[in-house]
Design a protein around this motif. Sequence first.
Motif, PDB file in Angstrom:
ATOM      1  N   THR A  88       0.873  -1.167   0.000  1.00  0.00           N
ATOM      2  CA  THR A  88       0.000   0.000   0.000  1.00  0.00           C
ATOM      3  C   THR A  88       0.915   1.223   0.000  1.00  0.00           C
ATOM      4  O   THR A  88       2.121   1.103   0.256  1.00  0.00           O
ATOM      5  N   PHE A 134      -8.828   7.642   8.620  1.00  0.00           N
ATOM      6  CA  PHE A 134      -8.593   8.646   7.563  1.00  0.00           C
ATOM      7  C   PHE A 134      -7.419   9.580   7.842  1.00  0.00           C
ATOM      8  O   PHE A 134      -7.273  10.612   7.185  1.00  0.00           O
ATOM      9  N   GLU A 135      -6.593   9.274   8.819  1.00  0.00           N
ATOM     10  CA  GLU A 135      -5.449  10.144   9.127  1.00  0.00           C
ATOM     11  C   GLU A 135      -4.398  10.101   8.025  1.00  0.00           C
ATOM     12  O   GLU A 135      -3.618  11.025   7.862  1.00  0.00           O
ATOM     13  N   ARG A 180      -4.688  10.117   4.831  1.00  0.00           N
ATOM     14  CA  ARG A 180      -5.115  10.509   3.484  1.00  0.00           C
ATOM     15  C   ARG A 180      -4.044  11.335   2.772  1.00  0.00           C
ATOM     16  O   ARG A 180      -3.400  12.200   3.371  1.00  0.00           O
ATOM     17  N   ARG A 211      -5.784  15.418  -8.094  1.00  0.00           N
ATOM     18  CA  ARG A 211      -6.849  15.824  -7.186  1.00  0.00           C
ATOM     19  C   ARG A 211      -7.419  14.691  -6.328  1.00  0.00           C
ATOM     20  O   ARG A 211      -8.096  14.931  -5.351  1.00  0.00           O
ATOM     21  N   LYS A 212      -7.145  13.451  -6.687  1.00  0.00           N
ATOM     22  CA  LYS A 212      -7.800  12.357  -5.982  1.00  0.00           C
ATOM     23  C   LYS A 212      -7.196  12.184  -4.585  1.00  0.00           C
ATOM     24  O   LYS A 212      -5.975  12.086  -4.445  1.00  0.00           O
ATOM     25  N   VAL A 213      -8.046  12.139  -3.573  1.00  0.00           N
ATOM     26  CA  VAL A 213      -7.567  11.930  -2.206  1.00  0.00           C
ATOM     27  C   VAL A 213      -7.914  10.506  -1.774  1.00  0.00           C
ATOM     28  O   VAL A 213      -9.055  10.086  -1.891  1.00  0.00           O
ATOM     29  N   ARG A 236      -6.946   7.019   1.020  1.00  0.00           N
ATOM     30  CA  ARG A 236      -6.312   6.567   2.256  1.00  0.00           C
ATOM     31  C   ARG A 236      -5.066   5.771   1.878  1.00  0.00           C
ATOM     32  O   ARG A 236      -5.174   4.767   1.162  1.00  0.00           O
ATOM     33  N   CYS A 259      -3.338   3.825   3.547  1.00  0.00           N
ATOM     34  CA  CYS A 259      -3.287   2.473   4.111  1.00  0.00           C
ATOM     35  C   CYS A 259      -4.086   1.467   3.301  1.00  0.00           C
ATOM     36  O   CYS A 259      -3.937   0.267   3.499  1.00  0.00           O
ATOM     37  N   LEU A 260      -4.984   1.950   2.423  1.00  0.00           N
ATOM     38  CA  LEU A 260      -5.825   1.027   1.649  1.00  0.00           C
ATOM     39  C   LEU A 260      -5.493   1.036   0.169  1.00  0.00           C
ATOM     40  O   LEU A 260      -6.030   0.241  -0.593  1.00  0.00           O
ATOM     41  N   PRO A 302      -3.242   0.523  -3.067  1.00  0.00           N
ATOM     42  CA  PRO A 302      -2.026  -0.133  -3.564  1.00  0.00           C
ATOM     43  C   PRO A 302      -1.181   0.828  -4.398  1.00  0.00           C
ATOM     44  O   PRO A 302      -1.717   1.720  -5.055  1.00  0.00           O
ATOM     45  N   LEU A 356      -1.119  16.286   1.832  1.00  0.00           N
ATOM     46  CA  LEU A 356      -2.066  17.389   1.952  1.00  0.00           C
ATOM     47  C   LEU A 356      -1.451  18.352   2.955  1.00  0.00           C
ATOM     48  O   LEU A 356      -0.850  17.939   3.940  1.00  0.00           O
TER      49      LEU A 356
END
Lengths: 410, 107, 95
Positions: free
Chosen positions: B36, B69-70, B72, B78-80, B82, B84-85, B87, B97
């Motif tokens: 990830t 969500f910490e 992110r 532009r895509k935000v 997570r 940790c999830l 790949p 950010l």
Amino acid sequence: MIDLLVVGAGPAGLSAAIAAAEQGLKVKVLDEFPKVGGRLLGQLHQEPSGEWWNGIEMGEKLHQKARLEGVNIQCEVSVSDISRTDFGWSVYTSVGMIKAKNLLLATGASETAIPLPGWTLPGAISIGAAQVMGNVHRVKPGNSCVIIGANVLSIAIANELMLCGVKVKEIIIPETGPVAKDAGVPEKVMASLMRLTHLAPNAFLRQAGKFGKFVSPKVAAQFFPKNGIRVLGIPIRVKKAAIEIIGEGQATGVRTVAVTPDGKRIQGTEQVTEADFVCIAGGLAPMSELASIAGCSFKYVEELGGHIPLHSERMETAVPGLYVAGNITGVESAKVAMAQGKVAGLTVAFNTNGASKKTEMLVKCALDDVRKTRANALIEFQPGIVEARERIYVQFEQERIAVKQAITVS
Amino acid sequence: MTMRVVNHPVLGKLPEQNRITIRFNGQPYEAYEGDTIASALMAQGVKTLRKHEMSGEGRGIYCNIGHCFECRVQVGDRKVVRACLTPVSEGIEIHSLTAFVKGGQTK
Amino acid sequence: MSDEKTIVCRCEEISFQTISDTVREYSCSSREVKLRTRAGMGYCGGRTCRHMIDTIVAGINQEPIADEIQLSYRPPARPLTFGVLGGMQHDNESR
């Protein structure tokens, strides 16, 4: 249309999917994580027999079985909303809307936190985060760590981190307060650790339990050595409390203080333990959000870890076509979650395919298996789980009767 | 520096993975296929993934399973996501950010 | 525990001090604390702090934690883009 949509590809969700698919249902499973297995993925502990419980292998086994049964599994999909319709459910996800006749929520548990100054620093992470990083991603969050929170979960994961090559400098307790409460009171911590003696999941935890078998927790806390006891080289210090996670820009250690058996600070005992990362081990609580959005009613049950959607022993909720299984129904081991999943999958099949004697038999066997698994559980997260579950089932039946009466009257 | 757990007494040796290059705030980092974003950066010792919008304090992973969500981060323009999830993939451009500054601009 | 330095809601950086002061001043529920302080209202939807807020509120008001979920969950349970809301596929989590 899909007969059963399962949210969560962990032990409960996968077992349910397999059981339902074996009965001929069309089943789909969603999960946010890139890998199948849920919380099974991190688990690695030694059974009393000496065998290792390898969650990754178990997850892989369930995954293969599910695929063999024709279950469609989709990872990296988040569910944002669900709504009931005349055909069943519309489930809104990050890959669009999915329709299903029945919905099973197997979303598991989330970790509860214990806040202290500095816990937002990078390098201060939940104990589960460290477990997943080490065992699943095979990356150490650092070379050394301090764990805040002395409980069954933290001791088990401390062992796992050690196997990953992390030096666990010490397991200490949080300072007691309005959130940490008993988790920061040495004699209460001792009482809960001592319960592990007879049902310790491995040699490691048996060791942890041995120091207080025949004495009261109070006495055990009083005479607990100041330097802690070592379990496989990891010092567990139940009379040392964390008061701050320190570091410039990222966590570099923990400021600690010695505390009395009832958790009061002892003046002049402040110390700093340096570490590359710090883990917070607060415990687990069921993930109730989707059940809440779906309209379930809840009970707050401390023994089960928090707010539980009201459900029957057969894993039905009071909402038609909505089922729950696994840690969303109360925090227990992965083995219990798997057994519950099977019950849920079979119940959905029973309710969908029409009642048959054969399925009813299967459900009964599966229910028996849940009870047996629970009775043999090596890790009991809280005392009184069996009684708490019985209460939930009784309350569910009462509510079901009340709802039926209300419908008849109107 | 790598923090990979190559040899594990129970899980065995880490299988050989394809190495790819990812970019975080313009810097190239080596990652393994199957990582990830969070694990790839953690393996390189990178812990700070973003700055808090208001205080500007650094943040990294906390729960590592998508709840908090910490972690992110911004991927591409532009895509935000997570960290940790999500790949990693070859050449993926990841940005922290950053904190808001007065006037609604980001610094 | 230093109450001012202890953040409870990580998303909105709301301290233990602010939350407990608010509960004391208004003798209020978790929901009211959320509305007054923004604790539990951030990006994560209160997933990390809701248990802490419930516990703090129950402790100060000396009431058991209620069966009803105090900090209600409302869809979307995950942040969504307008693209996904409008039917576009797989563009999650952007803001």
